[in-house]
Scaffold this motif. Structure first.
Motif, PDB file in Angstrom:
ATOM      1  N   ARG A  25       0.828  -1.209   0.000  1.00 11.74           N
ATOM      2  CA  ARG A  25       0.000   0.000   0.000  1.00 11.74           C
ATOM      3  C   ARG A  25       0.863   1.260   0.000  1.00 11.74           C
ATOM      4  N   SER A  26       1.920   1.232   0.790  1.00 10.41           N
ATOM      5  CA  SER A  26       2.805   2.402   0.860  1.00 10.41           C
ATOM      6  C   SER A  26       3.564   2.597  -0.453  1.00 10.41           C
ATOM      7  N   PHE A  27       4.047   1.509  -1.051  1.00 12.40           N
ATOM      8  CA  PHE A  27       4.753   1.608  -2.336  1.00 12.40           C
ATOM      9  C   PHE A  27       3.842   2.201  -3.400  1.00 12.40           C
ATOM     10  N   ARG A  28       2.575   1.814  -3.363  1.00 17.06           N
ATOM     11  CA  ARG A  28       1.615   2.293  -4.364  1.00 17.06           C
ATOM     12  C   ARG A  28       1.263   3.767  -4.142  1.00 17.06           C
ATOM     13  N   GLU A  29       1.090   4.135  -2.881  1.00 16.22           N
ATOM     14  CA  GLU A  29       0.551   5.465  -2.584  1.00 16.22           C
ATOM     15  C   GLU A  29       1.610   6.559  -2.473  1.00 16.22           C
TER      16      GLU A  29
ATOM     17  N   LYS B  78      10.319   6.668  -1.235  1.00 20.72           N
ATOM     18  CA  LYS B  78       9.985   7.431  -0.032  1.00 20.72           C
ATOM     19  C   LYS B  78       9.570   6.539   1.136  1.00 20.72           C
ATOM     20  N   THR B  79       9.265   5.294   0.871  1.00 19.06           N
ATOM     21  CA  THR B  79       8.866   4.385   1.940  1.00 19.06           C
ATOM     22  C   THR B  79      10.095   3.826   2.633  1.00 19.06           C
ATOM     23  N   THR B  80      10.093   3.856   3.945  1.00 14.80           N
ATOM     24  CA  THR B  80      11.189   3.275   4.715  1.00 14.80           C
ATOM     25  C   THR B  80      10.660   2.114   5.555  1.00 14.80           C
ATOM     26  N   VAL B  81      11.580   1.276   5.999  1.00 17.80           N
ATOM     27  CA  VAL B  81      11.186   0.178   6.881  1.00 17.80           C
ATOM     28  C   VAL B  81      10.590   0.744   8.162  1.00 17.80           C
ATOM     29  N   ALA B  82      11.112   1.875   8.595  1.00 19.34           N
ATOM     30  CA  ALA B  82      10.570   2.514   9.804  1.00 19.34           C
ATOM     31  C   ALA B  82       9.117   2.928   9.597  1.00 19.34           C
ATOM     32  N   ASP B  83       8.789   3.426   8.387  1.00 18.70           N
ATOM     33  CA  ASP B  83       7.401   3.796   8.077  1.00 18.70           C
ATOM     34  C   ASP B  83       6.490   2.579   8.169  1.00 18.70           C
ATOM     35  N   ILE B  84       6.946   1.479   7.585  1.00 15.17           N
ATOM     36  CA  ILE B  84       6.160   0.243   7.588  1.00 15.17           C
ATOM     37  C   ILE B  84       5.942  -0.223   9.014  1.00 15.17           C
ATOM     38  N   ALA B  85       7.018  -0.191   9.802  1.00 11.54           N
ATOM     39  CA  ALA B  85       6.926  -0.635  11.193  1.00 11.54           C
ATOM     40  C   ALA B  85       5.980   0.251  11.998  1.00 11.54           C
TER      41      ALA B  85
ATOM     42  N   THR C 182       3.399   1.992  10.960  1.00  3.92           N
ATOM     43  CA  THR C 182       2.004   1.705  10.608  1.00  3.92           C
ATOM     44  C   THR C 182       1.520   0.435  11.296  1.00  3.92           C
ATOM     45  N   LEU C 183       2.417  -0.539  11.431  1.00  2.00           N
ATOM     46  CA  LEU C 183       2.065  -1.818  12.047  1.00  2.00           C
ATOM     47  C   LEU C 183       2.169  -1.793  13.571  1.00  2.00           C
ATOM     48  N   LYS C 184       2.615  -0.615  14.120  1.00  2.00           N
ATOM     49  CA  LYS C 184       2.797  -0.480  15.565  1.00  2.00           C
ATOM     50  C   LYS C 184       3.795  -1.513  16.097  1.00  2.00           C
ATOM     51  N   MET C 185       4.888  -1.665  15.361  1.00  2.00           N
ATOM     52  CA  MET C 185       5.967  -2.536  15.823  1.00  2.00           C
ATOM     53  C   MET C 185       7.291  -1.834  15.554  1.00  2.00           C
ATOM     54  N   SER C 186       8.360  -2.374  16.066  1.00  3.04           N
ATOM     55  CA  SER C 186       9.675  -1.765  15.865  1.00  3.04           C
ATOM     56  C   SER C 186      10.254  -2.183  14.517  1.00  3.04           C
ATOM     57  N   PRO C 187      11.143  -1.360  13.929  1.00  2.00           N
ATOM     58  CA  PRO C 187      11.823  -1.766  12.696  1.00  2.00           C
ATOM     59  C   PRO C 187      12.561  -3.090  12.878  1.00  2.00           C
ATOM     60  N   ALA C 188      13.133  -3.306  14.053  1.00  2.00           N
ATOM     61  CA  ALA C 188      13.854  -4.554  14.307  1.00  2.00           C
ATOM     62  C   ALA C 188      12.940  -5.756  14.151  1.00  2.00           C
ATOM     63  N   ASN C 189      11.686  -5.589  14.508  1.00  6.76           N
ATOM     64  CA  ASN C 189      10.742  -6.701  14.380  1.00  6.76           C
ATOM     65  C   ASN C 189      10.434  -6.978  12.906  1.00  6.76           C
ATOM     66  N   VAL C 190      10.377  -5.927  12.100  1.00  2.48           N
ATOM     67  CA  VAL C 190      10.179  -6.129  10.661  1.00  2.48           C
ATOM     68  C   VAL C 190      11.363  -6.898  10.086  1.00  2.48           C
TER      69      VAL C 190
ATOM     70  N   ARG D  57      13.038  -9.096  11.412  1.00  3.12           N
ATOM     71  CA  ARG D  57      12.975 -10.528  11.749  1.00  3.12           C
ATOM     72  C   ARG D  57      12.474 -11.325  10.547  1.00  3.12           C
ATOM     73  N   PHE D  58      11.637 -10.685   9.728  1.00  3.69           N
ATOM     74  CA  PHE D  58      10.986 -11.398   8.630  1.00  3.69           C
ATOM     75  C   PHE D  58      11.574 -11.053   7.265  1.00  3.69           C
ATOM     76  N   PHE D  59      12.124  -9.850   7.134  1.00  2.00           N
ATOM     77  CA  PHE D  59      12.737  -9.409   5.875  1.00  2.00           C
ATOM     78  C   PHE D  59      14.031  -8.673   6.218  1.00  2.00           C
ATOM     79  N   ASP D  60      15.138  -9.092   5.612  1.00  2.00           N
ATOM     80  CA  ASP D  60      16.414  -8.501   6.020  1.00  2.00           C
ATOM     81  C   ASP D  60      16.686  -7.138   5.406  1.00  2.00           C
ATOM     82  N   SER D  61      15.818  -6.661   4.506  1.00  2.00           N
ATOM     83  CA  SER D  61      16.020  -5.349   3.884  1.00  2.00           C
ATOM     84  C   SER D  61      14.731  -4.898   3.206  1.00  2.00           C
ATOM     85  N   LYS D  62      14.689  -3.621   2.832  1.00  2.00           N
ATOM     86  CA  LYS D  62      13.542  -3.128   2.058  1.00  2.00           C
ATOM     87  C   LYS D  62      13.502  -3.808   0.694  1.00  2.00           C
ATOM     88  N   LYS D  63      14.666  -4.103   0.144  1.00  2.00           N
ATOM     89  CA  LYS D  63      14.749  -4.819  -1.130  1.00  2.00           C
ATOM     90  C   LYS D  63      14.041  -6.169  -1.029  1.00  2.00           C
ATOM     91  N   ALA D  64      14.246  -6.879   0.063  1.00  2.00           N
ATOM     92  CA  ALA D  64      13.604  -8.173   0.254  1.00  2.00           C
ATOM     93  C   ALA D  64      12.084  -8.027   0.357  1.00  2.00           C
TER      94      ALA D  64
END
Length: 214
Positions: free
Chosen positions: A32-36, A41-48, A50-58, A60-67
């Motif tokens: 959704r962020s990539f589209r909008e 401009k989207t960062t892992v911190a932005d994604i985290a 929105t999900l109310k979690m820490s970037p470190a937790n993101v 855990r599942f993806f090692d980079s924004k590229k992934a």
């Protein structure tokens, strides 16, 4: 090299949930962020956030924004591939009808995604530059569906092709400017040949040659 901690999800203020569920949530927010607002401009911190979690937790599942982008592109292209495959397997339709419908659907899906979310180009450009294998696999899978249709046409006598795999690739190459996310946006500037003209040309090439007039 700094090793990222693997925090407990509960510490991020989110309820405990399965890994697949968390991955799906991350991908949904990222897409959704990539589209909008765009990939750049989207960062892992932005994604985290929105999900109310820490970037470190993101991480855990993806090692980079590229992934994350790779996974989003795979999910989007997988939807398209499944749609085209269903058309290829449709019962009661000639090979020509299925090929026409598959091409038209691929074109319509590309146009609608671009028209609805112009910033999707950034996601595609990033995938092409950083994750070419993901894009190549998508092209190969669509090509395999076209090949299946062409082979069916050769089997029934609708089409004539010495090498159905090459013939399918030629069709795929011919329609590229009408089905490539980055090229579709340029169609208003270069309106011809139209998709109908290209499809007609490709089908003429696939049909058996008529016997020469006596």
């Amino acid at each position: 090299m700094t090793t990222l901690a693997h925090p407990d999800p509960a510490q991020d203020g989110a309820p405990e949930e399965s890994a697949p569920t968390t991955r799906c949530r991350i991908l949904a927010v990222a897409e959704r962020s990539f589209r909008e607002i765009g990939y750049q401009k989207t960062t892992v911190a932005d994604i985290a956030k929105t999900l109310k979690m820490s970037p470190a937790n993101v991480y855990r599942f993806f090692d980079s924004k590229k992934a994350i982008n790779e996974a989003v592109v795979e999910r989007v292209t997988g939807e398209v591939e499944a749609l085209i495959a269903r058309i290829a397997d449709a019962a009661g339709l000639s090979a020509e009808a299925r090929l026409r419908q598959a091409i038209a659907t691929l074109h319509r899906d590309t146009v609608e995604r671009w028209a609805g979310y112009p910033r999707i180009h950034e996601m595609v450009e990033a995938a092409m530059g950083e994750s070419w294998e993901v894009c190549r696999h998508h092209v190969d899978r669509i090509g395999a569906v076209f090949e299946r249709i062409v082979r069916d046409g050769v089997r029934t006598g609708e089409f004539e092709a010495e090498d159905p795999a090459v013939a399918a690739r030629c069709v795929q190459a011919a329609i590229l400017r009408h089905t490539h996310p980055l090229m579709v946006s340029q169609l208003p500037q270069v309106p011809e040949p139209t998709l109908d003209q290209i499809v007609a040309f490709a089908l003429r090439a696939l049909r058996p040659a008529r016997p020469a007039a006596g």
